[in-house]
Design a protein around this motif. Structure first.
Motif, mmCIF file in Angstrom:
data_model
loop_
_atom_site.group_PDB
_atom_site.id
_atom_site.type_symbol
_atom_site.label_atom_id
_atom_site.label_comp_id
_atom_site.label_asym_id
_atom_site.label_seq_id
_atom_site.Cartn_x
_atom_site.Cartn_y
_atom_site.Cartn_z
ATOM 1 N N LEU B 318 62.957 11.313 39.143
ATOM 2 C CA LEU B 318 63.872 11.084 40.262
ATOM 3 C C LEU B 318 63.903 9.621 40.674
ATOM 4 N N ASN B 319 62.707 9.011 40.689
ATOM 5 C CA ASN B 319 62.610 7.572 40.970
ATOM 6 C C ASN B 319 61.862 6.929 39.821
ATOM 7 N N LYS B 320 62.269 5.732 39.446
ATOM 8 C CA LYS B 320 61.705 5.176 38.222
ATOM 9 C C LYS B 320 60.196 4.991 38.346
ATOM 10 N N ILE B 321 59.509 5.224 37.204
ATOM 11 C CA ILE B 321 58.053 5.131 37.197
ATOM 12 C C ILE B 321 57.602 4.240 36.056
ATOM 13 N N GLN B 322 56.401 3.727 36.180
ATOM 14 C CA GLN B 322 55.838 2.838 35.165
ATOM 15 C C GLN B 322 54.400 3.258 34.914
ATOM 16 N N GLY B 323 54.029 3.409 33.645
ATOM 17 C CA GLY B 323 52.620 3.677 33.285
ATOM 18 C C GLY B 323 52.176 5.104 33.502
ATOM 19 N N GLY B 324 53.122 6.023 33.594
ATOM 20 C CA GLY B 324 52.736 7.432 33.771
ATOM 21 C C GLY B 324 52.222 8.041 32.468
ATOM 22 N N ARG B 325 51.428 9.064 32.602
ATOM 23 C CA ARG B 325 51.010 9.783 31.392
ATOM 24 C C ARG B 325 50.987 11.279 31.664
ATOM 25 N N LEU B 326 51.216 12.012 30.607
ATOM 26 C CA LEU B 326 51.195 13.464 30.676
ATOM 27 C C LEU B 326 49.896 13.933 30.022
ATOM 28 N N ILE B 327 49.209 14.862 30.657
ATOM 29 C CA ILE B 327 47.992 15.415 30.047
ATOM 30 C C ILE B 327 48.175 16.899 29.838
ATOM 31 N N LEU B 328 47.906 17.330 28.621
ATOM 32 C CA LEU B 328 47.922 18.763 28.313
ATOM 33 C C LEU B 328 46.474 19.194 28.213
ATOM 34 N N SER B 329 46.131 20.177 28.994
ATOM 35 C CA SER B 329 44.758 20.666 28.950
ATOM 36 C C SER B 329 44.805 22.134 28.539
ATOM 37 N N LEU B 330 44.158 22.443 27.430
ATOM 38 C CA LEU B 330 44.130 23.820 26.976
ATOM 39 C C LEU B 330 42.773 24.413 27.365
ATOM 40 N N ARG B 331 42.810 25.507 28.070
ATOM 41 C CA ARG B 331 41.554 26.121 28.530
ATOM 42 C C ARG B 331 41.524 27.578 28.127
ATOM 43 N N ASP B 332 40.322 28.109 28.060
ATOM 44 C CA ASP B 332 40.253 29.549 27.798
ATOM 45 C C ASP B 332 40.297 30.286 29.131
ATOM 46 N N ARG B 333 40.209 31.605 29.052
ATOM 47 C CA ARG B 333 40.386 32.393 30.266
ATOM 48 C C ARG B 333 39.315 32.140 31.317
ATOM 49 N N ASN B 334 38.158 31.628 30.835
ATOM 50 C CA ASN B 334 37.095 31.356 31.789
ATOM 51 C C ASN B 334 37.179 29.947 32.352
ATOM 52 N N GLY B 335 38.217 29.229 31.957
ATOM 53 C CA GLY B 335 38.383 27.879 32.473
ATOM 54 C C GLY B 335 37.694 26.802 31.653
ATOM 55 N N VAL B 336 37.051 27.213 30.552
ATOM 56 C CA VAL B 336 36.392 26.218 29.705
ATOM 57 C C VAL B 336 37.469 25.404 28.989
ATOM 58 N N VAL B 337 37.340 24.091 29.073
ATOM 59 C CA VAL B 337 38.348 23.238 28.453
ATOM 60 C C VAL B 337 38.149 23.233 26.943
ATOM 61 N N ILE B 338 39.195 23.616 26.211
ATOM 62 C CA ILE B 338 39.121 23.579 24.750
ATOM 63 C C ILE B 338 39.407 22.149 24.298
ATOM 64 N N SER B 348 54.172 5.181 27.784
ATOM 65 C CA SER B 348 53.765 4.823 29.135
ATOM 66 C C SER B 348 54.672 3.772 29.750
ATOM 67 N N GLY B 349 55.759 3.533 29.080
ATOM 68 C CA GLY B 349 56.650 2.468 29.556
ATOM 69 C C GLY B 349 57.431 2.845 30.803
ATOM 70 N N LEU B 350 58.374 2.030 31.107
ATOM 71 C CA LEU B 350 59.199 2.235 32.283
ATOM 72 C C LEU B 350 60.138 3.414 32.034
ATOM 73 N N LYS B 351 60.223 4.313 33.022
ATOM 74 C CA LYS B 351 61.154 5.439 32.885
ATOM 75 C C LYS B 351 62.138 5.421 34.034
ATOM 76 N N ASN B 352 63.402 5.387 33.618
ATOM 77 C CA ASN B 352 64.464 5.446 34.620
ATOM 78 C C ASN B 352 64.751 6.891 34.979
ATOM 79 N N PRO B 353 65.353 7.114 36.134
ATOM 80 C CA PRO B 353 65.690 8.490 36.494
ATOM 81 C C PRO B 353 66.490 9.168 35.397
ATOM 82 N N GLY B 354 66.276 10.464 35.212
ATOM 83 C CA GLY B 354 66.957 11.214 34.144
ATOM 84 C C GLY B 354 66.110 12.395 33.724
ATOM 85 N N VAL B 355 66.620 13.152 32.779
ATOM 86 C CA VAL B 355 65.896 14.325 32.287
ATOM 87 C C VAL B 355 65.286 14.005 30.930
ATOM 88 N N TYR B 356 64.003 14.273 30.812
ATOM 89 C CA TYR B 356 63.295 13.983 29.567
ATOM 90 C C TYR B 356 62.738 15.272 28.967
#
Lengths: 287, 425
Positions: B318-338, B348-356
């Motif tokens: 919605l508003n431009k961002i810089q240096g963001g990162r996405l983290i995918l965390s896969l866990r089992d049912r007990n919450g243990v991080v796989i 991580s570059g500059l992102k202008n508003p839009g759909v990605y």
């Protein structure tokens, strides 16, 4: 072989369907399981006396103890006449023959209840079980007959006068008949217990009642005519009286009575097999 | 070329069961039930669905089931619990009779709904071999011929003349299975006997099943073990609520089974949000998250251990961002991080508003069997959280025997990667 032949029923070895005919008994299948019948008979003998100290000796002890109890209660205390014979000799043949019947009916009556686990997992003609019980008890009967013969010989040497006649040769007719009665009775009871458990509870009472009405502890001749008029409808009376007469010369040998007993036995045999074969296909769903 | 004959034809089989307490009712009812030649049950039975509370006491365990088995085929019957697998097997084994319909069988048939049927604890191993063999339909002659083989296979030589009640449960089962394994009928019917016993025993069973199917004999096999089914069945019938839902190739049947058969009610394969309630704050909002199969855009909640799959996220800046990162965390049912994985270094570059749209491919032959939860989190490290991590997706990984082992054992480990093995002389 062409595929077309699949359309004819002869091509298939076995067709499973919901019951179609009222007389649907797998006799052909039964002959294939002769060996299994033999193995079940064997299992009975091996397994029953394991972990008993006296082992197969119980086959002798059990009738001896019962007959001695009879001698005490019915002979000494109640003073029921034994036709001039030593009480042991009087009761033993009748009791041994009766035991064959009662063991047959008792054990066969449990066919469905005690083999439910096996019947639920594997198919073989269900009649295999009652037939094997019939034979294992026949075998047991012969062993007990030896006991009786020992007692018989003992009294013979001690000067008791015994009148065995030619009827001895016909005793297999009596033995087989009582076995068939026990077999069919057991089949009927086990078929009915699938729905009514009550019958099994009632059974021991009925057997006891039958025993007292079957001239084991008394002789037919010692009864008054009014009682005889009732007793004569009991097929067991003719079998037991006949058996005793053949060995000891005391009692009644009646051909018409034996014929009557056989007619009852054959009728019950057909009826019970019909009932059994009706129930055997459905009982796994019901029991 | 000669046409291959059918050895079993199942024709329009219906089976009705009664639920609840058996009441005897009147004596007349009993006599009628003992002597009526067919139960008139046209309308009283209902479809077998355990989750619904029915109004009738009667249910149809099987409805109009038809299939055919050709000589030499290894047919698998698939279906979830209560679909009617065991019932059809019991009918073919003649343990229960059908309410309607018929089954035609050509050739000798033996069924293993259980091992050790009729074993008597007081009899010795030797005696039980003869008794059990005979119950299963072997002749005395056959048993004698195979006696030594049976004993050797069972590995209980030393105890063969000891009553089986003194056996350990393992020895007992081994002996029982050894007898069953030496049956040589033209048609063999096997229920989930394989599910009992230790891993060693299951291996033995499956090994034997493979051998039997290799000999060209006809086998009907019921199992939940998809790996085993896939490895030696040639065709499959899928049952669903007592009806045949699919007949055909094993792979297709398994796919069908996965889509309908596994209980996926707790799983979430995708989520879509409207702009106003989408997770996130002023800068970024998540709009869609989905678990997709590798090649198609089909949403799934169950994947095989061998298959790759994608996790796809559509988000709106919605508003431009810089240096963001996405983290995918896969866990089992007990919450243990796989594992945790991020796209920080690539994106991580500059992102202008839009759909990605961003996708992460998770390779096959990596995860072990089990249930997993996917967390997605977005933020600018050390600065701010853009979207708080949450359990967005839930899915199951089921085995198709791809991590090198054919057996249904519990494969230990948090992951079960397929690695390169090299054998040298």
């Amino acid at each position: 072989m062409s595929v077309d032949s699949e359309k004819s029923e002869q091509y298939w070895d076995l067709i499973i369907r919901s019951r179609v005919s009222w007389w649907d008994i797998d006799l052909k299948g039964l002959t294939k399981f002769k060996e299994l019948i033999f193995l079940f008979v064997r299992r009975d003998f091996v397994a029953i006396y394991k972990q008993t100290i006296l082992g197969p000796l119980w086959m002798f002890l059990q009738p001896m103890l019962t007959v001695m109890l009879f001698a005490l209660v019915f002979g000494r205390i109640a003073n029921i006449p034994t036709g001039g014979l030593p009480p042991l000799l009087f009761y033993l043949p009748a009791y041994v023959l009766w035991a064959y019947f009662s063991e047959c009916i008792n054990r066969i009556s449990l066919t469905f209840v005690s083999n439910r686990g096996m019947f639920g997992k594997v198919y073989f003609p269900r009649l295999v079980i009652p037939i094997s019980v019939f034979f294992s008890n026949l075998f047991k009967f012969f062993i007990q007959l030896i006991l009786f013969l020992l007692v018989y010989v003992y009294y013979l040497f001690n000067g008791v006068k015994l009148n065995s006649g030619v009827e001895l040769f016909f005793t297999p007719l009596l033995i087989l008949c009582i076995g068939v009665l026990g077999f069919s009775g057991g089949l009927m009871v086990t078929s009915l217990t699938v729905r009514f458990r009550d019958i099994n509870l009632l059974l021991s009472f009925i057997i006891q009642l039958l025993m007292y009405g079957s001239s084991i502890i008394f002789s037919y001749n010692s009864m008054g005519p009014s009682i005889q008029a009732i007793l004569k409808w009991n097929p067991f009376v003719w079998l037991i009286e006949g058996f005793r007469f053949a060995f000891l010369g005391v009692g009644v040998w009646s051909w018409s009575g034996i014929l009557y007993a056989w007619m009852v036995a054959i009728f019950l045999l057909f009826f019970s097999i019909l009932l059994f074969s009706r129930v055997e296909k459905k009982f796994i769903d019901t029991i | 070329m000669m046409e291959i004959n059918s050895v079993i034809k199942v024709e329009n089989i219906w089976k009705e069961y009664r639920l609840g307490v058996d009441s005897i009712g009147s004596f007349g009812n009993l006599v009628r039930s003992l002597f009526s030649s067919s139960v008139n049950s046209e309308n009283r039975a209902q479809e077998n669905d355990r989750t619904l509370k029915g109004t009738s006491n009667y249910i149809w365990a099987l409805q109009d089931v038809c299939f055919e088995v050709k000589r030499g085929e290894v047919l698998s019957i698939l279906g979830k619990n209560g679909a009617g697998k065991s019932t059809i097997l019991k009918i073919i084994s003649r343990v229960v009779s059908p309410t309607r319909g018929q089954i035609k069988i050509k050739g000798s048939i033996a069924s293993l709904l259980e091992v050790g049927t009729g074993f008597h604890p007081d009899l010795t191993g030797r005696e039980n071999i003869f008794l059990n063999g005979s119950i299963l339909g072997m002749s005395k002659h056959e048993i004698k011929n195979r006696f030594d083989e049976i004993v050797a296979f069972s590995g209980v030589e030393r105890y063969i003349d000891t009553p089986v009640k003194k056996y350990s449960s393992g020895m007992y089962v081994r002996l029982a299975f050894a007898i069953a394994a030496h049956l040589e009928p033209e048609i063999l019917i096997v229920d989930e006997v394989l599910a009992v016993g230790d891993v060693e025993f299951q291996k033995q069973c499956l090994g034997k099943m493979k051998a039997v199917s290799g000999e060209g004999r006809t086998v009907i096999f019921v199992s939940h073990n998809i790996a085993a089914v896939r490895s030696f069945c040639t065709r499959a019938v899928l049952l669903e609520k007592g009806r045949v839902a699919f007949t055909g190739s094993v792979d297709q049947a398994i796919n069908h089974y996965i889509s309908v058969g596994v209980d996926t009610s707790h799983n979430i394969g995708s989520q879509i949000w409207k702009a106003e309630d989408a997770p996130g704050f002023d800068e970024v909002r998540f709009r869609e998250i989905a678990l997709l199969s590798e090649s198609s855009d089909e949403v799934c909640t169950t994947v095989f251990t061998s298959s790759s799959f994608r996790i796809q996220l559509i988000y709106e800046v919605l508003n431009k961002i810089q240096g963001g990162r996405l983290i995918l965390s896969l866990r089992d049912r007990n919450g243990v991080v796989i594992f945790n994985s991020t796209n920080h270094s690539e994106d991580s570059g500059l992102k202008n508003p839009g759909v990605y749209k961003v996708e992460c491919l998770i390779p096959g032959n990596l995860l072990n069997r089990g249930s997993y939860v996917v967390y997605l989190h977005m933020g600018i490290p050390g600065v701010k959280v853009l979207v708080q991590g949450q359990p967005f997706l839930r899915f199951d990984v089921i085995s198709d025997g791809s991590h090198g082992s054919l057996y249904p054992e519990n494969w230990g480990g948090i992951i079960a990667p397929k690695l390169n093995w090299v054998t040298k002389v």
